[in-house]
Design a protein around this motif. Structure first.
Motif, PDB file in Angstrom:
ATOM      1  N   LEU A   5     -92.489 -14.513 -24.822  1.00  0.00           N
ATOM      2  CA  LEU A   5     -93.264 -15.323 -25.525  1.00  0.00           C
ATOM      3  C   LEU A   5     -94.581 -14.714 -25.484  1.00  0.00           C
ATOM      4  CD1 LEU A   5     -93.705 -18.376 -26.689  1.00  0.00           C
ATOM      5  CD2 LEU A   5     -94.123 -18.993 -24.128  1.00  0.00           C
ATOM      6  N   SER A   6     -95.365 -14.724 -26.664  1.00  0.00           N
ATOM      7  CA  SER A   6     -96.659 -14.043 -26.714  1.00  0.00           C
ATOM      8  C   SER A   6     -97.490 -15.245 -26.163  1.00  0.00           C
ATOM      9  CB  SER A   6     -97.133 -13.779 -28.179  1.00  0.00           C
ATOM     10  OG  SER A   6     -97.521 -14.632 -28.698  1.00  0.00           O
ATOM     11  N   ASP A   7     -98.907 -14.528 -25.626  1.00  0.00           N
ATOM     12  CA  ASP A   7     -99.931 -15.720 -24.935  1.00  0.00           C
ATOM     13  C   ASP A   7    -100.461 -16.464 -26.213  1.00  0.00           C
ATOM     14  OD1 ASP A   7     -99.751 -14.356 -22.712  1.00  0.00           O
ATOM     15  OD2 ASP A   7    -101.355 -13.052 -22.901  1.00  0.00           O
ATOM     16  N   GLN A   8    -100.689 -16.089 -27.502  1.00  0.00           N
ATOM     17  CA  GLN A   8    -100.876 -16.965 -28.372  1.00  0.00           C
ATOM     18  C   GLN A   8    -100.084 -18.028 -28.869  1.00  0.00           C
ATOM     19  OE1 GLN A   8    -101.823 -13.666 -31.336  1.00  0.00           O
ATOM     20  NE2 GLN A   8    -103.828 -15.021 -31.788  1.00  0.00           N
ATOM     21  N   ALA A   9     -98.659 -17.675 -28.750  1.00  0.00           N
ATOM     22  CA  ALA A   9     -97.459 -18.711 -29.115  1.00  0.00           C
ATOM     23  C   ALA A   9     -97.714 -19.722 -27.900  1.00  0.00           C
ATOM     24  CB  ALA A   9     -96.265 -17.937 -29.045  1.00  0.00           C
ATOM     25  N   GLU A  11    -100.301 -20.615 -26.256  1.00  0.00           N
ATOM     26  CA  GLU A  11    -101.302 -21.484 -26.271  1.00  0.00           C
ATOM     27  C   GLU A  11    -100.753 -22.496 -27.688  1.00  0.00           C
ATOM     28  OE1 GLU A  11    -103.829 -22.045 -24.232  1.00  0.00           O
ATOM     29  OE2 GLU A  11    -103.053 -20.202 -23.152  1.00  0.00           O
ATOM     30  N   TRP A  12    -100.203 -22.104 -28.487  1.00  0.00           N
ATOM     31  CA  TRP A  12     -99.880 -23.083 -29.784  1.00  0.00           C
ATOM     32  C   TRP A  12     -99.142 -24.023 -29.201  1.00  0.00           C
ATOM     33  CZ3 TRP A  12     -95.736 -25.029 -32.086  1.00  0.00           C
ATOM     34  CH2 TRP A  12     -96.063 -25.594 -33.309  1.00  0.00           C
ATOM     35  N   TYR A  13     -97.884 -23.837 -28.452  1.00  0.00           N
ATOM     36  CA  TYR A  13     -97.105 -24.615 -27.794  1.00  0.00           C
ATOM     37  C   TYR A  13     -97.826 -25.809 -26.965  1.00  0.00           C
ATOM     38  CZ  TYR A  13     -92.986 -22.552 -29.716  1.00  0.00           C
ATOM     39  OH  TYR A  13     -91.816 -22.078 -30.644  1.00  0.00           O
ATOM     40  N   LYS A  14     -98.578 -25.189 -26.193  1.00  0.00           N
ATOM     41  CA  LYS A  14     -99.477 -26.124 -25.168  1.00  0.00           C
ATOM     42  C   LYS A  14    -100.285 -27.385 -25.928  1.00  0.00           C
ATOM     43  CE  LYS A  14    -101.440 -24.379 -21.756  1.00  0.00           C
ATOM     44  NZ  LYS A  14    -102.393 -22.973 -20.859  1.00  0.00           N
ATOM     45  N   LYS A  15    -100.862 -26.652 -26.933  1.00  0.00           N
ATOM     46  CA  LYS A  15    -101.842 -27.473 -27.685  1.00  0.00           C
ATOM     47  C   LYS A  15    -100.913 -28.346 -28.271  1.00  0.00           C
ATOM     48  CE  LYS A  15    -105.306 -27.418 -31.082  1.00  0.00           C
ATOM     49  NZ  LYS A  15    -106.062 -26.957 -32.118  1.00  0.00           N
TER      50      LYS A  15
END
Length: 95
Positions: A5-9, A11-15
């Motif tokens: 899981l990439s860091d950008q993905a 952050e998207w899931y968290k948000k």
């Protein structure tokens, strides 16, 4: 099978899903959609506790996992989740 899981993905899931430390997110098989590994099926997600996880990865205190009953979908591939900047959403690749 592994989950990457990439860091950008992340952050998207968290948000988008309001995920917090200690939460669990399951990738599950659903009928319909399109996939490069199984025709007529795709991945869905649900926030719930693991039962019989076959693959897990933990990032920022959040566990992402696949249950044993859905392992057939991946056909021996690892799940790679990147972020598509153009579509502004996660993208699944199977390697």
């Amino acid at each position: 099978m592994n989950i990457h899981l990439s860091d950008q993905a992340l952050e998207w899931y968290k948000k988008e899903l309001h995920l917090e430390n200690g939460d669990n997110l399951k990738f599950q098989v659903r009928y319909g959609g399109c996939s490069t590994v199984q025709k007529g099926f795709s991945l869905g997600i649900i926030k719930e506790e693991p039962d019989q996880p076959v693959a897990t990865t933990e990032k920022d205190g959040i566990t992402f996992y696949v249950e044993e009953k859905d392992a057939w979908y991946f056909d021996g591939h690892d799940l790679h989740i990147e972020f598509d900047e153009e579509l502004n959403e996660p993208k699944f690749d199977y390697e």
